[in-house]
Design a protein around this motif. Structure first.
Motif, PDB file in Angstrom:
ATOM      1  N   UNK A   1       0.834  -1.193   0.000  1.00  0.00           N
ATOM      2  CA  UNK A   1       0.000   0.000   0.000  1.00  0.00           C
ATOM      3  C   UNK A   1       0.873   1.249   0.000  1.00  0.00           C
ATOM      4  N   UNK A   2       0.398   2.312  -0.663  1.00  0.00           N
ATOM      5  CA  UNK A   2       1.122   3.574  -0.675  1.00  0.00           C
ATOM      6  C   UNK A   2       1.120   4.194   0.709  1.00  0.00           C
ATOM      7  N   UNK A   3       2.273   4.661   1.150  1.00  0.00           N
ATOM      8  CA  UNK A   3       2.370   5.378   2.417  1.00  0.00           C
ATOM      9  C   UNK A   3       1.893   6.808   2.181  1.00  0.00           C
ATOM     10  N   UNK A   4       1.133   7.356   3.128  1.00  0.00           N
ATOM     11  CA  UNK A   4       0.561   8.689   2.952  1.00  0.00           C
ATOM     12  C   UNK A   4       0.978   9.598   4.096  1.00  0.00           C
ATOM     13  N   UNK A   5       1.142  10.884   3.786  1.00  0.00           N
ATOM     14  CA  UNK A   5       1.573  11.841   4.812  1.00  0.00           C
ATOM     15  C   UNK A   5       1.025  13.225   4.513  1.00  0.00           C
ATOM     16  N   UNK A   6       0.624  13.915   5.555  1.00  0.00           N
ATOM     17  CA  UNK A   6       0.347  15.345   5.531  1.00  0.00           C
ATOM     18  C   UNK A   6       1.570  16.056   6.087  1.00  0.00           C
ATOM     19  N   UNK A   7       2.029  17.093   5.406  1.00  0.00           N
ATOM     20  CA  UNK A   7       3.087  17.945   5.947  1.00  0.00           C
ATOM     21  C   UNK A   7       2.489  19.324   6.125  1.00  0.00           C
ATOM     22  N   UNK A   8       2.446  19.787   7.356  1.00  0.00           N
ATOM     23  CA  UNK A   8       1.857  21.091   7.676  1.00  0.00           C
ATOM     24  C   UNK A   8       2.959  22.132   7.767  1.00  0.00           C
ATOM     25  N   UNK A   9       2.935  23.081   6.852  1.00  0.00           N
ATOM     26  CA  UNK A   9       3.929  24.139   6.823  1.00  0.00           C
ATOM     27  C   UNK A   9       4.767  24.053   5.565  1.00  0.00           C
ATOM     28  N   UNK A  10       4.725  25.101   4.733  1.00  0.00           N
ATOM     29  CA  UNK A  10       5.444  25.100   3.458  1.00  0.00           C
ATOM     30  C   UNK A  10       6.596  26.086   3.452  1.00  0.00           C
ATOM     31  N   UNK A  11       7.252  26.235   4.605  1.00  0.00           N
ATOM     32  CA  UNK A  11       8.530  26.923   4.626  1.00  0.00           C
ATOM     33  C   UNK A  11       9.624  25.972   4.171  1.00  0.00           C
ATOM     34  N   UNK A  12      10.882  26.398   4.309  1.00  0.00           N
ATOM     35  CA  UNK A  12      11.991  25.555   3.878  1.00  0.00           C
ATOM     36  C   UNK A  12      11.945  24.192   4.554  1.00  0.00           C
ATOM     37  N   UNK A  13      11.666  24.151   5.847  1.00  0.00           N
ATOM     38  CA  UNK A  13      11.677  22.896   6.586  1.00  0.00           C
ATOM     39  C   UNK A  13      10.577  21.961   6.107  1.00  0.00           C
ATOM     40  N   UNK A  14       9.363  22.474   5.955  1.00  0.00           N
ATOM     41  CA  UNK A  14       8.251  21.637   5.510  1.00  0.00           C
ATOM     42  C   UNK A  14       8.408  21.169   4.072  1.00  0.00           C
ATOM     43  N   UNK A  15       8.821  22.069   3.176  1.00  0.00           N
ATOM     44  CA  UNK A  15       9.012  21.703   1.777  1.00  0.00           C
ATOM     45  C   UNK A  15      10.066  20.606   1.652  1.00  0.00           C
ATOM     46  N   UNK A  16      11.156  20.735   2.386  1.00  0.00           N
ATOM     47  CA  UNK A  16      12.222  19.733   2.298  1.00  0.00           C
ATOM     48  C   UNK A  16      11.798  18.398   2.910  1.00  0.00           C
ATOM     49  N   UNK A  17      10.985  18.442   3.955  1.00  0.00           N
ATOM     50  CA  UNK A  17      10.441  17.210   4.516  1.00  0.00           C
ATOM     51  C   UNK A  17       9.594  16.492   3.469  1.00  0.00           C
TER      52      UNK A  17
END
Length: 412
Positions: A1-17
């Motif tokens: 199954x595909x692993x799914x994730x929400x990343x909250x925050x689109x600064x440098x840290x969130x975008x790179x995560x």
């Protein structure tokens, strides 16, 4: 199954995560209330600071503490009304900066910083952002022979202990290298390893564009709606509710607002910073920091960006641009500064922890919740580094360096 994730925050840290999770096969939705790189990541000196192996510590010298307390410098500013709320985190910050704990903190900080150029380089290449990057470093300009000698000794120690490269310039050498400077300095330290970025928010935007092309979904949403359910986590966005197995809180100084209702109490505080752009680059060949005046001058695509030092104030407090006014006055003494481009100074908030290390890892009490914030002055530098580290942990890989010093459990 595909692993799914929400990343909250689109600064440098969130975008790179999100970047590193997508590379590992995760189906990722990156959620922010604004566009990528529009908050703290937008307003900084635009440096990928390979030389910064030691975090900014709280001074222990009485003379410097007195200078800050009396408001005699421009590197630090504070409001007395803010002090009661900040007293405990600042005391813990002072304690962590002492000769006992600080050397270990430096070791853990350097373990991250050593990877910053290589991790950014891969993302720069993949996102076609090489035009925004200017290698060659930046300069500390020193006003006195004493300060030049002190900084030269620090540069020599960093070269010996960590392999950091620097060139020492005397007064004539600095004048030759930066003829636009109208005043003489005692000399300068030219840190040659760092890279300058001519549009910091633009670089985050390029990373996000490449991320979207790789299959990540960018969504406008309210992180405060994050909720746990039977399948994992959900958040409300403009296009509806999005659900995923994992959720990453990478909201910088706003992380606390999402985590407190869940019972987490992280000792986050902010150091605020201001900048203003001025028309033209004023003739500087690279970024220059007037160290004693607390004034950073950086050639950017928009013009010359003049940046301030740190202001201690609560998150959301009204602007008090005292430092910006002083920084502009100093920059006009040093350079033929053009007119300001923005009508008011930009204000940003750096998310800080008392021990100067970011919070990276699994939340102690909620399955599938991951924390990634608290990078203080170096979120822009460290985003790709710690983004990879967290993605490796989430993917159950062996991390490429030890994540334990940054564990969320250290505050519980």
């Amino acid at each position: 199954m595909t692993k799914t994730a929400l990343v909250l925050g689109a600064g440098m840290v969130g975008v790179c995560t999100a970047w590193h999770l997508v590379r590992r096969g995760f189906d990722v939705t990156l959620v922010d209330r604004r566009g990528p790189g529009q908050e703290t990541s937008y307003g900084n000196a635009g440096l990928i600071q390979r030389e910064c192996v030691a975090p900014h510590h709280f001074p222990h010298e009485l003379s410097r503490i007195a200078r800050i307390a009396l408001g005699r410098g421009n590197d630090v500013h504070y409001s007395m009304r803010a002090m009661p709320a900040l007293a405990r985190p600042l005391f813990d910050y002072w304690r962590a900066s002492g000769p006992g704990p600080y050397p270990a903190i430096v070791r853990h900080y350097e373990a991250m910083i050593r990877h910053c150029l290589t991790e950014h380089d891969e993302m720069i290449e993949a996102s076609g952002a090489r035009d925004l990057i200017r290698p060659g470093g930046f300069k500390f300009a020193l006003q006195s022979a004493k300060s030049l000698a002190e900084e030269a000794a620090t540069a020599e120690r960093l070269k010996r202990d960590f392999g950091i490269a620097a060139t020492i310039l005397d007064s004539d050498g600095l004048a030759k290298a930066e003829p636009a400077l109208k005043r003489r300095f005692a000399g300068a330290i030219h840190w040659t390893d760092p890279w300058a970025v001519r549009d910091p928010g633009g670089l985050v935007g390029r990373y996000a564009q490449a991320l979207e092309q790789a299959g990540c979904t960018l969504a406008v949403g309210d992180a405060a709606t994050l909720a746990q359910d039977a399948g994992g986590w959900s958040v409300r966005t403009a296009s509806g509710i999005v659900r995923a197995e994992h959720a990453v809180v990478a909201l910088g100084p706003w992380s606390d607002q999402v985590l407190r209702p869940m019972g987490y109490r992280y000792p986050l505080f902010v150091k605020r910073g201001y900048h203003t752009h001025y028309k033209g680059d004023a003739g500087l060949s690279m970024p220059v920091l007037d160290l004693q005046a607390g004034t950073m001058m950086v050639p950017m695509n928009m013009g010359l960006r003049v940046c301030t030092g740190a202001e201690f104030a609560p998150l959301g407090a009204p602007p008090t641009p005292v430092q910006m006014h002083r920084a502009e006055a100093r920059a006009r003494e040093l350079l033929n500064l053009g007119p300001a481009i923005e009508p008011t100074p930009w204000l940003g908030n750096r998310p800080c922890t008392p021990d100067m290390l970011p919070v990276i890892g699994a939340a102690p009490n909620h399955k599938g919740l991951w924390l990634h914030f608290g990078h203080a002055h170096q979120g822009f530098t460290l985003g790709p580094v710690t983004g990879r580290l967290l993605a490796e942990m989430m993917n159950r890989e062996t991390p490429y360096f030890d994540p334990q010093p940054y564990s969320p459990t250290r505050f519980h």
